[in-house]
Structure formats: C-alpha cells, structure tokens
Design an enzyme around this catalytic site. Structure first.
Site, PDB file in Angstrom:
ATOM      1  N   GLY A   1     -39.252  -6.900 -16.193  1.00  0.00           N
ATOM      2  CA  GLY A   1     -37.991  -6.596 -16.883  1.00  0.00           C
ATOM      3  C   GLY A   1     -37.849  -5.128 -17.220  1.00  0.00           C
ATOM      4  O   GLY A   1     -37.934  -4.270 -16.346  1.00  0.00           O
TER       5      GLY A   1
ATOM      6  N   HIS B   1     -49.754   8.805 -25.777  1.00  0.00           N
ATOM      7  CA  HIS B   1     -49.884  10.243 -25.990  1.00  0.00           C
ATOM      8  C   HIS B   1     -51.332  10.686 -26.037  1.00  0.00           C
ATOM      9  O   HIS B   1     -52.213   9.954 -26.469  1.00  0.00           O
ATOM     10  CB  HIS B   1     -49.160  10.651 -27.272  1.00  0.00           C
ATOM     11  CG  HIS B   1     -47.678  10.659 -27.091  1.00  0.00           C
ATOM     12  ND1 HIS B   1     -46.793  10.390 -28.100  1.00  0.00           N
ATOM     13  CD2 HIS B   1     -46.924  10.886 -25.989  1.00  0.00           C
ATOM     14  CE1 HIS B   1     -45.559  10.466 -27.625  1.00  0.00           C
ATOM     15  NE2 HIS B   1     -45.616  10.756 -26.342  1.00  0.00           N
TER      16      HIS B   1
ATOM     17  N   CYS C   1     -60.420  23.353 -28.343  1.00  0.00           N
ATOM     18  CA  CYS C   1     -60.609  23.550 -26.912  1.00  0.00           C
ATOM     19  C   CYS C   1     -62.075  23.666 -26.550  1.00  0.00           C
ATOM     20  O   CYS C   1     -62.429  23.763 -25.401  1.00  0.00           O
ATOM     21  CB  CYS C   1     -59.855  24.794 -26.439  1.00  0.00           C
ATOM     22  SG  CYS C   1     -58.125  24.665 -26.846  1.00  0.00           S
TER      23      CYS C   1
ATOM     24  N   HIS D   1     -27.573   1.655 -25.930  1.00  0.00           N
ATOM     25  CA  HIS D   1     -27.456   1.304 -24.514  1.00  0.00           C
ATOM     26  C   HIS D   1     -28.158  -0.011 -24.199  1.00  0.00           C
ATOM     27  O   HIS D   1     -28.583  -0.262 -23.074  1.00  0.00           O
ATOM     28  CB  HIS D   1     -27.937   2.439 -23.617  1.00  0.00           C
ATOM     29  CG  HIS D   1     -29.335   2.903 -23.936  1.00  0.00           C
ATOM     30  ND1 HIS D   1     -29.598   3.747 -24.988  1.00  0.00           N
ATOM     31  CD2 HIS D   1     -30.518   2.621 -23.369  1.00  0.00           C
ATOM     32  CE1 HIS D   1     -30.900   3.963 -25.039  1.00  0.00           C
ATOM     33  NE2 HIS D   1     -31.488   3.284 -24.077  1.00  0.00           N
TER      34      HIS D   1
ATOM     35  N   THR E   1     -34.547  12.567 -30.081  1.00  0.00           N
ATOM     36  CA  THR E   1     -35.177  11.879 -28.952  1.00  0.00           C
ATOM     37  C   THR E   1     -34.505  12.319 -27.649  1.00  0.00           C
ATOM     38  O   THR E   1     -33.282  12.346 -27.546  1.00  0.00           O
ATOM     39  CB  THR E   1     -35.055  10.358 -29.132  1.00  0.00           C
ATOM     40  OG1 THR E   1     -35.722   9.994 -30.334  1.00  0.00           O
ATOM     41  CG2 THR E   1     -35.704   9.620 -27.975  1.00  0.00           C
TER      42      THR E   1
ATOM     43  N   HIS F   1     -43.453  13.487 -18.144  1.00  0.00           N
ATOM     44  CA  HIS F   1     -44.029  12.914 -19.367  1.00  0.00           C
ATOM     45  C   HIS F   1     -43.657  11.430 -19.484  1.00  0.00           C
ATOM     46  O   HIS F   1     -44.518  10.572 -19.722  1.00  0.00           O
ATOM     47  CB  HIS F   1     -43.536  13.708 -20.580  1.00  0.00           C
ATOM     48  CG  HIS F   1     -43.994  13.188 -21.900  1.00  0.00           C
ATOM     49  ND1 HIS F   1     -45.053  13.748 -22.593  1.00  0.00           N
ATOM     50  CD2 HIS F   1     -43.551  12.148 -22.656  1.00  0.00           C
ATOM     51  CE1 HIS F   1     -45.235  13.065 -23.721  1.00  0.00           C
ATOM     52  NE2 HIS F   1     -44.331  12.087 -23.785  1.00  0.00           N
ATOM     53  N   GLU F   2     -42.386  11.128 -19.298  1.00  0.00           N
ATOM     54  CA  GLU F   2     -41.942   9.727 -19.433  1.00  0.00           C
ATOM     55  C   GLU F   2     -42.590   8.832 -18.387  1.00  0.00           C
ATOM     56  O   GLU F   2     -42.954   7.686 -18.681  1.00  0.00           O
ATOM     57  CB  GLU F   2     -40.412   9.631 -19.328  1.00  0.00           C
ATOM     58  CG  GLU F   2     -39.657  10.277 -20.485  1.00  0.00           C
ATOM     59  CD  GLU F   2     -40.124   9.805 -21.847  1.00  0.00           C
ATOM     60  OE1 GLU F   2     -40.491   8.621 -22.002  1.00  0.00           O
ATOM     61  OE2 GLU F   2     -40.163  10.627 -22.777  1.00  0.00           O
TER      62      GLU F   2
ATOM     63  N   HIS G   1     -45.777   7.505 -19.435  1.00  0.00           N
ATOM     64  CA  HIS G   1     -45.633   6.297 -20.264  1.00  0.00           C
ATOM     65  C   HIS G   1     -45.346   5.087 -19.371  1.00  0.00           C
ATOM     66  O   HIS G   1     -45.919   4.011 -19.556  1.00  0.00           O
ATOM     67  CB  HIS G   1     -44.489   6.446 -21.271  1.00  0.00           C
ATOM     68  CG  HIS G   1     -44.748   7.446 -22.368  1.00  0.00           C
ATOM     69  ND1 HIS G   1     -45.948   7.521 -23.039  1.00  0.00           N
ATOM     70  CD2 HIS G   1     -43.940   8.402 -22.921  1.00  0.00           C
ATOM     71  CE1 HIS G   1     -45.867   8.476 -23.957  1.00  0.00           C
ATOM     72  NE2 HIS G   1     -44.666   9.038 -23.897  1.00  0.00           N
TER      73      HIS G   1
ATOM     74  N   HIS H   1     -35.366   5.915 -19.599  1.00  0.00           N
ATOM     75  CA  HIS H   1     -34.008   6.314 -19.981  1.00  0.00           C
ATOM     76  C   HIS H   1     -34.012   7.740 -20.506  1.00  0.00           C
ATOM     77  O   HIS H   1     -34.904   8.110 -21.271  1.00  0.00           O
ATOM     78  CB  HIS H   1     -33.472   5.376 -21.076  1.00  0.00           C
ATOM     79  CG  HIS H   1     -33.433   3.934 -20.669  1.00  0.00           C
ATOM     80  ND1 HIS H   1     -33.390   2.899 -21.577  1.00  0.00           N
ATOM     81  CD2 HIS H   1     -33.424   3.358 -19.437  1.00  0.00           C
ATOM     82  CE1 HIS H   1     -33.359   1.749 -20.921  1.00  0.00           C
ATOM     83  NE2 HIS H   1     -33.394   1.993 -19.626  1.00  0.00           N
TER      84      HIS H   1
HETATM   85  N1  TQI Z   1     -39.480  10.516 -26.717  1.00  0.00           N
HETATM   86  C1  TQI Z   1     -40.696   9.972 -27.045  1.00  0.00           C
HETATM   87  C2  TQI Z   1     -41.739  10.235 -25.941  1.00  0.00           C
HETATM   88  O1  TQI Z   1     -41.539   9.887 -24.805  1.00  0.00           O
HETATM   89  C3  TQI Z   1     -40.614   8.504 -27.289  1.00  0.00           C
HETATM   90  C4  TQI Z   1     -41.882   8.101 -28.003  1.00  0.00           C
HETATM   91  C5  TQI Z   1     -42.233   8.430 -29.243  1.00  0.00           C
HETATM   92  C6  TQI Z   1     -42.929   7.403 -27.469  1.00  0.00           C
HETATM   93  N2  TQI Z   1     -43.475   7.920 -29.513  1.00  0.00           N
HETATM   94  C7  TQI Z   1     -43.918   7.288 -28.461  1.00  0.00           C
HETATM   95  C8  TQI Z   1     -43.126   6.835 -26.222  1.00  0.00           C
HETATM   96  C9  TQI Z   1     -45.107   6.652 -28.216  1.00  0.00           C
HETATM   97  C10 TQI Z   1     -44.314   6.183 -26.005  1.00  0.00           C
HETATM   98  C11 TQI Z   1     -45.304   6.108 -26.999  1.00  0.00           C
HETATM   99  O2  TQI Z   1     -42.767  10.810 -26.275  1.00  0.00           O
HETATM  100  S1  TQI Z   1     -39.134  12.082 -27.007  1.00  0.00           S
HETATM  101  C12 TQI Z   1     -41.585  14.704 -25.350  1.00  0.00           C
HETATM  102  C13 TQI Z   1     -42.616  15.666 -25.825  1.00  0.00           C
HETATM  103  C14 TQI Z   1     -40.007  13.023 -25.865  1.00  0.00           C
HETATM  104  C15 TQI Z   1     -40.957  13.900 -26.261  1.00  0.00           C
HETATM  105  O3  TQI Z   1     -37.760  12.184 -26.692  1.00  0.00           O
HETATM  106  O4  TQI Z   1     -39.541  12.450 -28.316  1.00  0.00           O
HETATM  107  C16 TQI Z   1     -41.248  14.613 -24.024  1.00  0.00           C
HETATM  108  C17 TQI Z   1     -39.657  12.906 -24.535  1.00  0.00           C
HETATM  109  F1  TQI Z   1     -42.879  15.487 -27.054  1.00  0.00           F
HETATM  110  F2  TQI Z   1     -43.727  15.614 -25.138  1.00  0.00           F
HETATM  111  F3  TQI Z   1     -42.141  16.888 -25.684  1.00  0.00           F
HETATM  112  C18 TQI Z   1     -40.301  13.720 -23.603  1.00  0.00           C
HETATM  113 CL1  TQI Z   1     -41.969  15.640 -22.865  1.00  0.00          CL
HETATM  114 ZN    ZN Z   2     -33.371   2.971 -23.583  1.00  0.00          ZN
HETATM  115 ZN    ZN Z   3     -44.137  10.595 -25.045  1.00  0.00          ZN
HETATM  116 CA    CA Z   4     -31.199  13.015 -28.264  1.00  0.00          CA
END
Ligand code: TQI
Ligand code: ZN
Ligand code: ZN
Ligand code: CA
Length: 477
Positions: free
Chosen positions: A192, A230, A94, A170, A182, A220-221, A224, A198
């Site tokens: 697309g 990350h 930090c 899915h 996950t 978080h998603e 992405h 998801h």
């Molecule tokens: N899903 C992963 C994520 O969204 C999917 C993933 C893994 C990913 N590696 C990646 C996506 C690299 C893009 C690039 O991170 S998860 C968190 C965390 C997940 C994890 O289900 O593991 C959150 C989903 F780690 F931050 F808590 C949401 Cl907030």
């Molecule tokens: Zn999917």
């Molecule tokens: Zn992530």
């Molecule tokens: Ca799961």
C-alpha cells in the site's frame, strides 16, 4: 505497514541551535556556550540550510525539544541539559569512524524483492517534468549503486514507490504545512502506502542551490522508503539536517552505504563495473540478447571500453578483447537517464562523452554526469531535428558527424560549430552504407556503421565498405 513521518524529530534537533530563548533550561552559562558551540559546529552546515531555520517559530517547549534530542542520541530522556547530555555534546563526534550511526526502523522493514517499480504520478509547478524525472532517477541511483536493487520506472498503475507532489491535506493523515517546515515524507517498505514518497508542493523545488534541491531531499526520502531511519552521523545523507548535495558525482556517504547494505547486502557491480567476475545466470549465453536481429541504439567508446546500448541495457567490452568473450550486461547501475539513448560519442582528448536522447544531451566523464541535461540545439541543429540517430566522432578530423534520417551533419569540435554545407546525404558520402544508421563508432582507423542487424566496416581511405557482420557479433553472440 510502518507509517513513519513523525515530523517532530528531524525538525527539533536543529531547531534548538537557533533558540536564543529559555536559558533557564540550561544548567549554566558555561554549558550554554558549550552547547551553543557544539550546535554551531555540528548542526550548522556551510552552504546548507537548516531545518531549524525552517521551523524556528515556536510550538513545542524546549524541554520537549531536549527530550527529543536525548531520545535521538539514545540518552536517558530527562528534558534537562544534564551530565550525559553534556558529555554527548563534548564527545568528539568525528573521532570514532567505525561506529555505525545509521538506524533502521523498528521491525527492520525492508523490500522482499530486488526489482522495485516507481512511478511519478504528480508533478510540481516548480520544475519541468524532465527535471523531476532526472532528479528522482539520480536519487534512486545513489542507492542502487550500493545495493543489489534495481528501480524500474512505470507510468501506469500502482508502483512500489509512488512519487508525488502533494499540497496540504492529501489523504494520508500527514498533511503538508505550506512553505518550509516539512519538505517531504516517505513511508517505510511495505504494501500500500509503503515506500510512497510525497513532496510538499508548496516548496520551491530546484535543481540548484537555491530553494530546496529536489535531488537532495529525494535521496534522503528514498533512504526512508528503502528502510533507513535517521542517522546520527552528521555527514550522512540520512542525518536530519538539510544540506545541499550535487547530484553530479554524488557518492553515497559511508554511513548510508553501511546502513543500506545492512538491509540488502552489497551490490556485485558498481557503476557498471563488476566487483566480482560476471557469471551469466543461464549458462554461457543469454539467447534473448543474441538473436540475429540484434541492433543497437548507440555505440561509443567510453574510456578504453566499447559500449553498446540497446533499450535499457548496455554491453561493455575492451576493444582488444577477442570476439566470443561475453561482455557483461547491466541495466541498473548506469544512470537510468542512459536508458534508450539515441546516440553517443566520446572525445577522448577531453575525456568527455556525450549522450543523446530526444532533444537533450548529457555530458559525462566516464560514467559520471557532468551537469544537467542540455538541449541539442546548442550544437546548432535546426528545430526540425528532434532526435539524432547516431553520432560518430572522427578523432583525426576533430569532427563529429550526426546522423539524422538519411542525412548527416558535421560538427567542428575545435570551433564548436556546425559546419556549413551540411546536412549531406549519407549514402552519397559513404558509398555502400545503406539503410538508416542506428549507431556509429570509429575504431582503429575504420568506421563501423550499425544499421539494424547489420554492421558495416567502412574504410575511409578506400571510401568503401570492406566488410559486413551481424551487429550481434560485437557482443560475442
Ligand atoms: N521530513 C522528515 C524527513 O524525511 C519527515 C520525518 C521526520 C521522518 N521524522 C522522521 C521520516 C523520522 C522518517 C523518520 O526526515 S522533512 C530533511 C533533512 C525532511 C528533512 O521534511 O523534515 C530532508 C525532508 F532534515 F534531512 F534535511 C528531507 Cl533531506
Ligand atoms: Zn503524504
Ligand atoms: Zn528524514
Ligand atoms: Ca512544507
């Protein structure tokens, strides 16, 4: 199109912290304790649940995990707890605030337009549709408050960001794995599947601290889905460890702001306040908002400003701002929940405002929501009332009048109770005010009623209408 989910990474970084096995991997007990302390400090978040806990069941080897960790932190990938890895662990994380920790995806995919559509196509049994809508909306808002992106919801056809809850396999070759593991995945910007997000239907999704908070994971998603990979900053939303975040008053962490602005640039307005003076895009007036049939859904004071709502737009102006000066308009920065509000009022002494939409209401302080939507029946409305046309707070009397059809109710703000002998007929109580009330507000001792394109100035002492102006004149038309 970039297909992102490589579910290993997010999972493995923290899985290590929980591993008690395989000390052989570690150079010395000393280092082991050091590593353990490091992981405890940076990967154990109080009140947060760890991805590591979710997938601590075996699978890949420790060497592989260590490799992933090294790759993630940009170290030489040896699979051993070597000197550089130890140094990384010992580095004060930090203490270097100006280092950018966010990451973009290879090729830096981003959206080429600023207005993106989203559609929630499949819901979950864990939560009500309204709760899912709210969490998704707020998660998108967390990002749109930092960059000039606008999210528009649609309920039909193909949207840029298709949001759905899915079970197991899915159809995108990233099957979900049942409870934990996950939680969700998203595809980087593109055609697309690009942007699609998801959520694993097998999880217990919540709006609170138990299970997995949908707002937290969705935020978080969507990072992405907008192009962020990350971050290595433990305080970032894009850091791959789950940590509950409350949607109310949520502020996008600095590292995420830097990351998203690297892709889309900064936003000119934040929470409805322009960060630079508003310049109307087409000369001095935008006529489509200025035709003589302009009406409002709701009007309220918010702080020291007067807000006028219609559909997805609101206008704001200082009360004492002379008429004719154009107020700014915005659609995106104010929580989308506020689109199509039915009624709104502020209790200045409490510093709170109330927004009504169908059978729900939200409490805000300024522009910040104070909690999840609540039901209007808390106020004591009969079930026959399913929406409110207008709300009018009378400061002196400490009463709020709610207009429904041609009647109004009176709510005692001190006792927090509906007054008896109501509802009363509005035209009988406020002579000269005719037609359905769309909105109402008290200003400088007068009540202003908005009914379609007309607004009535009502003098409470004379008990009569003392002026009628076009509603549109309030917004400088
Ligand atoms: N899903 C992963 C994520 O969204 C999917 C993933 C893994 C990913 N590696 C990646 C996506 C690299 C893009 C690039 O991170 S998860 C968190 C965390 C997940 C994890 O289900 O593991 C959150 C989903 F780690 F931050 F808590 C949401 Cl907030
Ligand atoms: Zn999917
Ligand atoms: Zn992530
Ligand atoms: Ca799961």
């Amino acid at each position: 199109m970039a297909v992102l989910p490589a579910p290993g990474l997010a999972v493995l970084v923290t899985a290590w912290a929980f591993s008690t096995a395989a000390p052989s991997l570690l150079a010395a007990t000393n280092s082991y304790h050091l590593a353990q302390a490091y992981l405890d400090k940076y990967y154990t978040k109080k009140g947060g649940q760890q991805i590591g806990e979710m997938v601590s069941r075996g699978g890949s080897s420790m060497v592989k995990k260590l490799k992933e960790l090294q790759a993630f932190f940009g170290l030489h990938v040896t699979g051993k707890l070597d000197q550089p890895t130890l140094e990384m662990i010992q580095k004060p994380r930090c203490g270097v605030p100006d280092v950018a920790n966010y990451r973009l995806f290879p090729g830096e995919p981003k959206w080429k337009k600023n207005t993106l559509t989203y559609r929630i196509s499949k819901y979950t049994p864990s939560l009500s549709a309204a709760a899912v809508d709210a969490a998704v909306e707020m998660a998108l808002c967390a990002w749109s408050s930092a960059v000039p992106l606008t999210f528009v919801r649609t309920d039909v056809g193909e949207a840029d960001i298709m949001v759905s809850f899915e079970t197991g396999d899915h159809g995108d070759s990233y099957p979900f794995d049942g409870p934990r593991g996950t939680l969700a995945h998203a595809f980087a910007p593109g055609e697309g599947l690009g942007g699609d997000t998801h959520f694993d239907n097998a999880e217990t999704w919540t709006l609170g601290m138990n299970g997995f908070n949908l707002f937290t994971v969705a935020a978080h998603e969507f990072g992405h889905a907008l192009g962020l990979a990350h971050s290595t900053d433990p305080s970032a939303l894009m850091y791959p460890t789950y940590k509950y975040q409350s949607p109310y008053g949520f502020q996008l962490p600095k590292d995420d702001v830097r990351g998203i602005q690297a892709l889309y640039g900064p936003r000119r307005t934040f929470l409805g306040k322009p960060t630079v003076p508003h310049i109307p895009p087409h000369g001095p007036s935008t006529p489509e908002h200025c035709d003589s049939s302009t009406s409002f859904d709701a009007v309220t004071m918010l702080g020291k400003e007067l807000l006028f709502f219609r559909d997805r737009i609101f206008w704001r102006r200082q009360v004492h701002q002379p008429l004719g000066v154009r107020p700014s308009t915005t659609t995106s920065s104010f929580p989308q929940l506020m689109a199509n509000v039915d009624a709104a009022y502020q209790v200045a002494e409490r510093g709170t405002a109330y927004f009504f939409k169908g059978p729900h209401y939200w409490v805000t302080r300024g522009f910040q929501m104070q909690g999840p939507p609540q039901t209007i029946y808390d106020f004591g409305f009969p079930r026959s009332v399913q929406r409110i046309d207008a709300a009018l707070h009378l400061q002196e009397a400490q009463r709020t009048l709610f207009f429904v059809g041609d009647e109004h109710y009176s709510y005692d703000e001190k006792k927090r109770k509906m007054e008896k002998d109501y509802p009363k007929n509005t035209e009988e109580e406020f002579s000269g005010v005719n037609g359905q009330i769309d909105a109402a507000v008290e200003l400088n001792g007068y009540i202003y009623f908005f009914s379609g394109p007309k607004s009535f100035k009502y003098d409470t002492e004379k008990e009569d209408v003392v002026g009628v102006v076009k509603s549109s004149s309030w917004i400088g038309c």
